[in-house]
Design an enzyme around this catalytic site. Structure first.
Site, PDB file in Angstrom:
ATOM      1  CB  VAL A  16     -14.113  -0.935   1.537  1.00 25.38           C
ATOM      2  CG1 VAL A  16     -13.443   0.433   1.653  1.00 25.38           C
ATOM      3  CG2 VAL A  16     -14.967  -1.002   0.271  1.00 25.38           C
ATOM      4  N   GLY A  17     -10.944  -1.547   2.596  1.00 26.14           N
ATOM      5  CA  GLY A  17     -10.021  -1.439   3.726  1.00 26.14           C
ATOM      6  C   GLY A  17     -10.048  -0.058   4.349  1.00 26.14           C
ATOM      7  CB  THR A  64      -0.879  -0.030   1.273  1.00 26.53           C
ATOM      8  OG1 THR A  64      -1.819  -1.078   1.131  1.00 26.53           O
ATOM      9  CG2 THR A  64      -1.602   1.286   1.508  1.00 26.53           C
TER      10      THR A  64
HETATM   11  N1  ASP Z   1      -4.258  -1.257   4.846  1.00 31.28           N
HETATM   12  C1  ASP Z   1      -4.449  -1.874   3.561  1.00 31.28           C
HETATM   13  C2  ASP Z   1      -5.814  -2.512   3.503  1.00 31.28           C
HETATM   14  O1  ASP Z   1      -6.220  -3.092   4.480  1.00 31.28           O
HETATM   15  C3  ASP Z   1      -3.436  -2.918   3.246  1.00 31.28           C
HETATM   16  C4  ASP Z   1      -1.998  -2.567   3.557  1.00 31.28           C
HETATM   17  O2  ASP Z   1      -1.705  -1.492   4.059  1.00 31.28           O
HETATM   18  O3  ASP Z   1      -1.130  -3.403   3.265  1.00 31.28           O
HETATM   19  O4  ASP Z   1      -6.457  -2.454   2.486  1.00 31.28           O
END
Ligand code: ASP
Length: 284
Positions: free
Chosen positions: A186-187, A157
């Site tokens: 959705v994150g 990310t």
């Molecule tokens: N936080 C992101 C999500 O949960 C993933 C990540 O940061 O690696 O979509």
């Protein structure tokens, strides 16, 4: 007048051997993102423009899980989320999008042209088409490497936080989410206050276990500790990361120029620069 500060990240988490083999690529990408943001500020752009430019350049790099290089859902598609916000309270976000070349550019279009903050799915994509946001066919962002699942689930990310020379702050985050996630998941990244937040005191972009970051309202919690508990940005950011039991990492910049990059994971790719000083870069 504060010296401008640019901080970028390329995701939190252990990289595994395959991931480490791509460290040089990640370092290149992070340095290029700082350079993009610097060029925008030098050109008279503000913190929001610079944060967006940094994230667009990271979305273009297949070694990160955002834009090109996004991981696949359990149904084998890349569904991307992105958000940005500035210290004046302007915010735009998109979720579950497949066709914007740069998801963060679509989030910017929502910020500029919509009465809403967050658009999802086909409605978001149609909004982009109506506002001249660069579109690509679905699948454009999926690399052969990801299709073959040749690398272990990887962090990646991306995000940026910027303080400009006028004291303006902005945060931007973009992601392909978690590999194998349920379609439609959705994150934290596109949720204002969870993965992305800015006010006139600080700007924050998160990475890590999205569900935990959402439940902690992590990015806003940093800002709340700065505002209400009068903590410094570094102390506030460290406290929030320490309060999360699963993977968490944040980049934060304060209006006073303070920078924080706490993480509780094995690695966190990050780079930052103050004024015309050297670019500092770390992956572990
Ligand atoms: N936080 C992101 C999500 O949960 C993933 C990540 O940061 O690696 O979509």
């Amino acid at each position: 007048v504060p010296a401008p500060v640019i901080v970028v990240h390329g995701g939190a988490g252990a990289r595994g051997r395959a991931g480490r083999a791509r460290d040089a690529e990640a370092r290149d990408g992070l340095a290029a993102a700082v350079a993009c943001a610097t060029a925008v500020l030098d050109d008279g752009g503000d913190a929001l423009d610079a944060a967006q430019a940094a994230v667009e350049s990271l979305e273009d790099r297949p070694c990160f899980n955002a834009g090109i290089g996004s991981v696949l859902t359990s149904a084998g598609q890349a569904e991307m989320d992105a958000a940005l916000m500035d210290g004046r309270g302007r915010a735009g976000a998109v979720a579950i999008v497949r066709t914007p070349r740069h998801p963060i550019a679509l989030a910017r279009a929502v910020l500029e042209h919509s009465a809403h903050v967050l658009l999802g799915g086909e409605g978001a994509e149609a909004f982009g088409a109506a506002h001249g946001v660069d579109a690509v066919p679905p699948g454009f962002h999926v690399t052969d490497r990801e299709r073959a699942r040749a690398v272990p689930p990887s962090p990646g990310t991306v995000g940026a936080v910027v303080l400009d020379a006028r004291g303006g702050l902005a945060a931007a985050t973009s992601t392909g989410g978690m590999r194998g996630q349920h379609p439609g998941r959705v994150g934290d990244s596109p949720l204002i206050g969870a993965g992305t937040y800015a006010d006139e005191r600080c700007a924050i972009s998160a990475s890590g276990h999205g569900e935990a970051l959402i439940r902690a309202v992590a990015a806003h919690e940093v800002a709340a500790l700065v505002q209400h508990a009068r903590l410094g940005v570094a102390e506030a950011a460290e406290r929030v990361v320490a309060s999360i039991a699963t993977d968490a990492a944040l980049i934060a910049v304060g209006a006073d120029g303070s920078v924080a990059l706490p993480f509780n994971t094995k690695g966190f790719s990050r780079a930052w620069r103050r004024g015309d000083g050297p670019v500092r870069l770390a992956i572990e």
